[in-house]
Design a protein around this motif. Sequence first.
Motif, mmCIF file in Angstrom:
data_model
loop_
_atom_site.group_PDB
_atom_site.id
_atom_site.type_symbol
_atom_site.label_atom_id
_atom_site.label_comp_id
_atom_site.label_asym_id
_atom_site.label_seq_id
_atom_site.Cartn_x
_atom_site.Cartn_y
_atom_site.Cartn_z
ATOM 1 N N LEU A 1 0.842 -1.203 0.000
ATOM 2 C CA LEU A 1 0.000 0.000 0.000
ATOM 3 C C LEU A 1 0.877 1.253 0.000
ATOM 4 C CD1 LEU A 1 -2.839 1.255 0.295
ATOM 5 C CD2 LEU A 1 -2.447 1.251 2.757
ATOM 6 N N TYR A 2 1.900 1.265 0.881
ATOM 7 C CA TYR A 2 2.791 2.428 0.940
ATOM 8 C C TYR A 2 3.431 2.695 -0.415
ATOM 9 C CZ TYR A 2 2.591 2.364 6.054
ATOM 10 O OH TYR A 2 2.183 2.412 7.346
ATOM 11 N N LEU A 3 3.928 1.604 -1.035
ATOM 12 C CA LEU A 3 4.614 1.772 -2.315
ATOM 13 C C LEU A 3 3.640 2.250 -3.382
ATOM 14 C CD1 LEU A 3 7.004 -1.281 -2.374
ATOM 15 C CD2 LEU A 3 7.585 1.111 -2.163
ATOM 16 N N ALA A 4 2.409 1.719 -3.342
ATOM 17 C CA ALA A 4 1.412 2.135 -4.336
ATOM 18 C C ALA A 4 1.114 3.621 -4.174
ATOM 19 C CB ALA A 4 0.145 1.308 -4.181
ATOM 20 N N VAL A 5 0.976 4.082 -2.918
ATOM 21 C CA VAL A 5 0.708 5.501 -2.688
ATOM 22 C C VAL A 5 1.891 6.349 -3.157
ATOM 23 C CG1 VAL A 5 0.203 7.250 -0.953
ATOM 24 C CG2 VAL A 5 -0.878 5.040 -0.802
ATOM 25 N N LEU B 1 7.855 -1.075 -7.490
ATOM 26 C CA LEU B 1 9.145 -0.382 -7.391
ATOM 27 C C LEU B 1 9.795 -0.232 -8.762
ATOM 28 C CD1 LEU B 1 10.922 -1.647 -4.166
ATOM 29 C CD2 LEU B 1 10.302 0.664 -4.777
ATOM 30 N N LEU B 2 9.645 -1.272 -9.599
ATOM 31 C CA LEU B 2 10.218 -1.201 -10.945
ATOM 32 C C LEU B 2 9.554 -0.077 -11.731
ATOM 33 C CD1 LEU B 2 12.247 -2.739 -12.744
ATOM 34 C CD2 LEU B 2 10.288 -3.890 -13.748
ATOM 35 N N LEU B 3 8.228 -0.009 -11.642
ATOM 36 C CA LEU B 3 7.490 1.055 -12.336
ATOM 37 C C LEU B 3 7.937 2.422 -11.828
ATOM 38 C CD1 LEU B 3 5.297 1.308 -14.428
ATOM 39 C CD2 LEU B 3 3.596 1.314 -12.614
ATOM 40 N N PHE B 4 8.095 2.530 -10.503
ATOM 41 C CA PHE B 4 8.555 3.776 -9.869
ATOM 42 C C PHE B 4 9.913 4.187 -10.446
ATOM 43 C CE2 PHE B 4 10.393 6.296 -6.462
ATOM 44 C CZ PHE B 4 9.315 7.009 -5.972
ATOM 45 N N ASP B 5 10.838 3.221 -10.506
ATOM 46 C CA ASP B 5 12.191 3.516 -10.987
ATOM 47 C C ASP B 5 12.167 3.956 -12.442
ATOM 48 O OD1 ASP B 5 12.890 2.696 -8.527
ATOM 49 O OD2 ASP B 5 13.841 0.815 -9.139
ATOM 50 N N VAL B 6 11.400 3.234 -13.263
ATOM 51 C CA VAL B 6 11.342 3.564 -14.693
ATOM 52 C C VAL B 6 10.781 4.979 -14.869
ATOM 53 C CG1 VAL B 6 10.182 3.001 -16.853
ATOM 54 C CG2 VAL B 6 11.203 1.199 -15.488
ATOM 55 N N LEU B 7 9.708 5.284 -14.104
ATOM 56 C CA LEU B 7 9.095 6.613 -14.214
ATOM 57 C C LEU B 7 10.083 7.703 -13.800
ATOM 58 C CD1 LEU B 7 5.426 6.341 -12.993
ATOM 59 C CD2 LEU B 7 6.238 7.277 -15.143
ATOM 60 N N MET C 1 4.597 -10.934 -6.029
ATOM 61 C CA MET C 1 5.698 -9.969 -6.036
ATOM 62 C C MET C 1 5.217 -8.610 -6.534
ATOM 63 S SD MET C 1 8.840 -11.214 -5.064
ATOM 64 C CE MET C 1 7.959 -11.094 -3.529
ATOM 65 N N GLU C 2 4.104 -8.171 -5.949
ATOM 66 C CA GLU C 2 3.559 -6.876 -6.349
ATOM 67 C C GLU C 2 4.545 -5.750 -6.048
ATOM 68 O OE1 GLU C 2 0.241 -7.323 -3.912
ATOM 69 O OE2 GLU C 2 -1.238 -7.139 -5.511
ATOM 70 N N GLU C 3 5.188 -5.874 -4.879
ATOM 71 C CA GLU C 3 6.059 -4.789 -4.420
ATOM 72 C C GLU C 3 7.159 -4.513 -5.416
ATOM 73 O OE1 GLU C 3 7.541 -5.333 -0.503
ATOM 74 O OE2 GLU C 3 5.555 -5.728 0.317
ATOM 75 N N ILE C 4 7.758 -5.593 -5.935
ATOM 76 C CA ILE C 4 8.883 -5.414 -6.852
ATOM 77 C C ILE C 4 8.403 -4.756 -8.141
ATOM 78 C CG2 ILE C 4 10.526 -6.693 -8.287
ATOM 79 C CD1 ILE C 4 10.983 -8.485 -5.894
ATOM 80 N N LEU D 1 7.035 7.784 2.708
ATOM 81 C CA LEU D 1 6.420 6.484 2.390
ATOM 82 C C LEU D 1 7.488 5.459 2.033
ATOM 83 C CD1 LEU D 1 3.409 7.813 0.359
ATOM 84 C CD2 LEU D 1 3.244 6.345 2.352
ATOM 85 N N LEU D 2 8.486 5.898 1.245
ATOM 86 C CA LEU D 2 9.555 4.968 0.859
ATOM 87 C C LEU D 2 10.353 4.522 2.079
ATOM 88 C CD1 LEU D 2 11.083 6.419 -2.425
ATOM 89 C CD2 LEU D 2 9.736 4.354 -2.162
ATOM 90 N N SER D 3 10.588 5.440 3.006
ATOM 91 C CA SER D 3 11.384 5.077 4.184
ATOM 92 C C SER D 3 10.652 4.033 5.008
ATOM 93 C CB SER D 3 11.704 6.320 5.007
ATOM 94 O OG SER D 3 10.825 6.456 6.084
ATOM 95 N N GLN D 4 9.319 4.144 5.061
ATOM 96 C CA GLN D 4 8.538 3.157 5.804
ATOM 97 C C GLN D 4 8.507 1.814 5.068
ATOM 98 O OE1 GLN D 4 7.566 4.213 8.684
ATOM 99 N NE2 GLN D 4 6.632 2.301 9.347
ATOM 100 N N ALA D 5 8.331 1.895 3.747
ATOM 101 C CA ALA D 5 8.171 0.656 2.989
ATOM 102 C C ALA D 5 9.496 -0.091 2.849
ATOM 103 C CB ALA D 5 7.587 0.956 1.615
#
Lengths: 241, 89, 96
Positions: B4-8, C7-13, C1-4, B49-53
């Motif tokens: 959730l944190y990462l999505a936000v 994060l990958l999408l975040f990095d690319v953006l 592995m949703e988190e990864i 958020l990143l620091s928490q996640a």
Amino acid sequence: MRKIKLKILEKKPSLFTRLTLGILMFLLAASLAYAVWSLPTQALGLSAEVAKNVEMSGVSNPVTAVLLNYRSYDTLLELGVLLLALFGVWSLGGVSANKSSFVNPILDFLSRFLVPVFILFSGYLLWVGGFAPGGAFQAGAVLAAAGVLLFLNDWQLERKYSGFSLRFVLVLGLVLFVAIGFGFVFLDRVFLEYPPQLAGGLILLIEAAATLSIGISLAALFLGRDPSVKSDSKIDTGVHK
Amino acid sequence: MNTLYLAVALFLLLTLIAGMWRILHGPTPADRMLAAQLFGTTAVACLLLLSQALEQPALRDIALVFALLAAVTAIAFVKRAWLKKSDES
Amino acid sequence: MEEISILLLFDVLVGLTLVWLAWQTLSSLDLFRAIVLFIAFGLLMALAWVRLNAPDVALAEATIGAGLTGALFLSALAQLSASTKRKDEENKIENS
């Protein structure tokens, strides 16, 4: 504020120039990409060595250990570079003081409130640098931000401090660093080698002095002129009145 | 919870990129500058958020830096670029 | 592995936006716009350093980028516009 535009960008260069530049850029990008591509995926590096010996360095943050113990020569020279940059700026004469005629009460309050917080935070960054991200350069930059805030609020350094006292603080970091570096040469150690049991305290001492010097240097660079030279006796900046 | 944190955080990054429109097209300098300040605020939230996640407490210090130092740029803008607007063409 | 994947999408953006911002900053004709774009670039660069697992560098980028370069550039621009204005006025007097 008048819009300043770059005249050089306004006329387009010829097709030949653009094509040649494009090809050269492509070649550069391709060779860079090739260089990155051919790097080993598992670089050996020195991170394992750093991690192994970090206990000897006196600090537990490996970045600070590298910057102020293993490779302290680099950091020492960086302090020198910053000082040289400041001398360079001062030797150019300097910009005229950019003063506004009235005191803004909101700005006045804000800077009175924020500057102590910046100084506190700078001290925090200095302290935290021993075991977490932080350190002299970051702390110095925050200290410089406090100075920038004061200069933006038309604050001026009192004349009695702008001569020797200012120069003393500017060179303090470098002088202390060199002095400690040489100090242990007489105790059968090489230049910039600290005894492991004293390293933590020495690093903190050097960093504290470096923070002051870096902060004041950066703030002085923002001011852009030597504060001991009278600001109203304007030095020629290349624009004649 | 970390998802959730990462999505936000990702959503905040998207709003930040959307805010780029104001910097690129903002008619007055104040529009552009305020958009950049909003970037700072969003980056603070993103970092927290990143620091928490990612469980990296050091990122909170970076967020603190952004929150504190954002004022300097804003004041520089007001003092050096905005007040002189009255004599713009 | 949703988190990864997030994060990958975040990095690319972040990466793509950085390149785009750099291009916009360099090709901007209006210097004030270039400065504001550069401030935004510094912010995103700090995020990129965080994602590259270099919080020390991110901290340095944040302190320098947010506290010093923005204010320095804005002051330089104010100085520059004052001096070009003076030059323009001189030219007017000389031409008349």
